[in-house]
Design a protein around this motif. Structure first.
Motif, short mmCIF file in Angstrom:
data_model
loop_
_atom_site.label_atom_id
_atom_site.label_comp_id
_atom_site.label_asym_id
_atom_site.label_seq_id
_atom_site.Cartn_x
_atom_site.Cartn_y
_atom_site.Cartn_z
N SER A 123 0.83 -1.20 0.00
CA SER A 123 0.00 0.00 0.00
C SER A 123 0.87 1.25 0.00
O SER A 123 1.98 1.25 0.52
CB SER A 123 -0.93 -0.01 1.21
OG SER A 123 -1.88 -1.05 1.10
N THR A 162 -0.60 4.61 0.64
CA THR A 162 -1.19 5.73 1.36
C THR A 162 -1.27 5.39 2.83
O THR A 162 -1.29 4.21 3.23
CB THR A 162 -2.62 6.06 0.86
OG1 THR A 162 -3.52 5.01 1.25
CG2 THR A 162 -2.64 6.23 -0.66
N ALA A 163 -1.33 6.44 3.66
CA ALA A 163 -1.37 6.23 5.10
C ALA A 163 -2.60 5.42 5.51
O ALA A 163 -2.51 4.49 6.33
CB ALA A 163 -1.37 7.58 5.82
N ALA A 164 -3.76 5.75 4.95
CA ALA A 164 -4.99 5.05 5.32
C ALA A 164 -4.92 3.57 4.94
O ALA A 164 -5.35 2.70 5.71
CB ALA A 164 -6.19 5.71 4.65
N GLU A 165 -4.39 3.28 3.77
CA GLU A 165 -4.29 1.89 3.32
C GLU A 165 -3.30 1.10 4.18
O GLU A 165 -3.56 -0.06 4.51
CB GLU A 165 -3.86 1.86 1.87
CG GLU A 165 -4.91 2.34 0.89
CD GLU A 165 -4.37 2.51 -0.52
OE1 GLU A 165 -5.19 2.51 -1.46
OE2 GLU A 165 -3.13 2.64 -0.70
N ARG A 200 -2.52 1.72 7.30
CA ARG A 200 -3.16 1.50 8.61
C ARG A 200 -4.12 0.31 8.54
O ARG A 200 -4.13 -0.55 9.44
CB ARG A 200 -3.90 2.76 9.05
CG ARG A 200 -4.47 2.67 10.47
CD ARG A 200 -5.23 3.95 10.83
NE ARG A 200 -4.36 5.11 10.71
CZ ARG A 200 -3.50 5.51 11.64
NH1 ARG A 200 -3.37 4.79 12.76
NH2 ARG A 200 -2.77 6.59 11.46
N SER A 201 -4.92 0.27 7.51
CA SER A 201 -5.85 -0.84 7.34
C SER A 201 -5.11 -2.16 7.20
O SER A 201 -5.52 -3.19 7.77
CB SER A 201 -6.73 -0.59 6.11
OG SER A 201 -7.59 -1.68 5.86
N ASP A 202 -3.99 -2.13 6.44
CA ASP A 202 -3.20 -3.35 6.26
C ASP A 202 -2.65 -3.86 7.58
O ASP A 202 -2.74 -5.06 7.87
CB ASP A 202 -2.03 -3.08 5.30
CG ASP A 202 -2.45 -3.09 3.84
OD1 ASP A 202 -3.61 -3.45 3.55
OD2 ASP A 202 -1.62 -2.74 2.99
N GLU A 222 -3.66 -3.44 10.64
CA GLU A 222 -4.72 -4.01 11.47
C GLU A 222 -5.13 -5.39 10.96
O GLU A 222 -5.31 -6.34 11.74
CB GLU A 222 -5.94 -3.08 11.48
CG GLU A 222 -5.72 -1.77 12.22
CD GLU A 222 -5.53 -1.95 13.71
OE1 GLU A 222 -5.98 -2.98 14.26
OE2 GLU A 222 -4.94 -1.05 14.34
N GLY A 238 3.59 9.64 4.70
CA GLY A 238 2.36 9.23 5.39
C GLY A 238 2.42 7.79 5.86
O GLY A 238 2.20 7.51 7.05
N PRO A 239 2.68 6.83 4.96
CA PRO A 239 2.81 5.44 5.41
C PRO A 239 3.92 5.24 6.44
O PRO A 239 3.75 4.45 7.38
CB PRO A 239 3.15 4.70 4.10
CG PRO A 239 2.47 5.51 3.04
CD PRO A 239 2.64 6.93 3.49
N VAL A 258 2.62 6.23 9.81
CA VAL A 258 1.69 5.23 10.36
C VAL A 258 2.46 4.07 10.97
O VAL A 258 2.15 3.62 12.09
CB VAL A 258 0.74 4.72 9.26
CG1 VAL A 258 -0.03 3.49 9.75
CG2 VAL A 258 -0.23 5.82 8.85
#
Length: 253
Positions: free
Chosen positions: A86, A88-91, A93-95, A97, A127-128, A131
């Motif tokens: 991934s 992006t930061a959001a992706e 983070r989801s990964d 978890e 960003g990543p 995280v």
């Protein structure tokens, strides 16, 4: 099996790392194709013989196999790597978890940004990186870093204060590497000088004729002091025992 320190990370583990990503991408690999029970057994078989470093990734599809193997092994005796593609930061983070849930673990020892190919990644991936730092501060990741598939990206990793662990392609014939061994080895030396942990991949040349000469390939990597460990994708008990023997009884020159 010899225990090594991965740079200044505080992580000590076996020199040989069990790779689960031969021909791995798109959530499958040769090892994943063995099935959960078989690969889990091989990981346990290797662990009993001192191979306590296991390399996984989201793209290999082997998280469930590793989780199954860990059911009968003391988690603290295994050094576990996973990787995210991934960007992006959001992706990311989801990964992370999801990885923790799939691996059924409270922490991942090493989490790498996977397959970096941009020489400016240390700027574009802030960003990543932030995280992963956050999860590290929570104790859910022990060390962060990257695997690079581009020479400029590799050089950027060697100059980064963020990188703690590098997974680097290295073998004596330059197969499937970011550049020639003569170019890559000085970069690896720089990583080591910065206190970064380094473990090698593609040491058998990514399917080249080196796979028929494992002793030669292993000897080459073992003679590079800046490489602390190396990962080899293994498919059966015989390959595990052969590689352990090559490491424990190197050819003297």
């Amino acid at each position: 099996m010899e225990t090594v320190d991965l740079g200044l990370t505080g992580i000590s583990t076996s020199r040989l790392c069990f790779g689960t990503g031969t021909n791995g991408w798109n959530h499958r690999s040769n090892q994943a194709d063995l099935g959960v029970e078989r690969l889990s057994y091989l990981l346990q078989f290797a662990h009993e013989r001192g191979v306590t470093f296991w390399d996984s990734a989201d793209m290999y599809g082997t998280h469930q196999h590793v989780a199954h193997a860990l059911r009968t092994i003391d988690r603290e005796t295994v050094t576990l790597t996973s990787k995210t593609v991934s960007r992006t930061a959001a992706e990311v983070r989801s990964d992370v978890e999801r990885f923790l849930e799939e691996l059924n673990t409270d922490y991942i020892d090493i989490l790498l940004l996977h397959c970096l190919t941009d020489g400016d990644w240390t700027k574009s991936m802030v960003g990543p990186m932030d995280v992963l730092n956050e999860y590290k501060s929570q104790g859910k990741i022990r060390a962060v870093g990257c695997s690079c598939h581009d020479f400029n990206a590799l050089k950027a990793a060697s100059e980064s204060d963020w990188v703690e662990i590098n997974l680097v392609r290295i073998n004596p014939e330059g197969h499937a590497m970011c550049a020639s061994p003569e170019q890559v080895i000085p970069v690896i030396n720089s990583m080591n000088d910065r206190g970064q942990g380094v473990y090698g991949m593609k040491v058998m040349g990514g399917g080249s004729d080196l796979t028929k000469r494992p002793d030669e390939a292993i000897q080459f990597v073992m003679e590079l002091p800046s490489i602390h460990a190396f990962v080899i994708g293994m498919m059966d008990e015989g390959e595990i025992l052969t590689n352990i023997e090559a490491i424990n009884s190197p050819v003297l020159v």
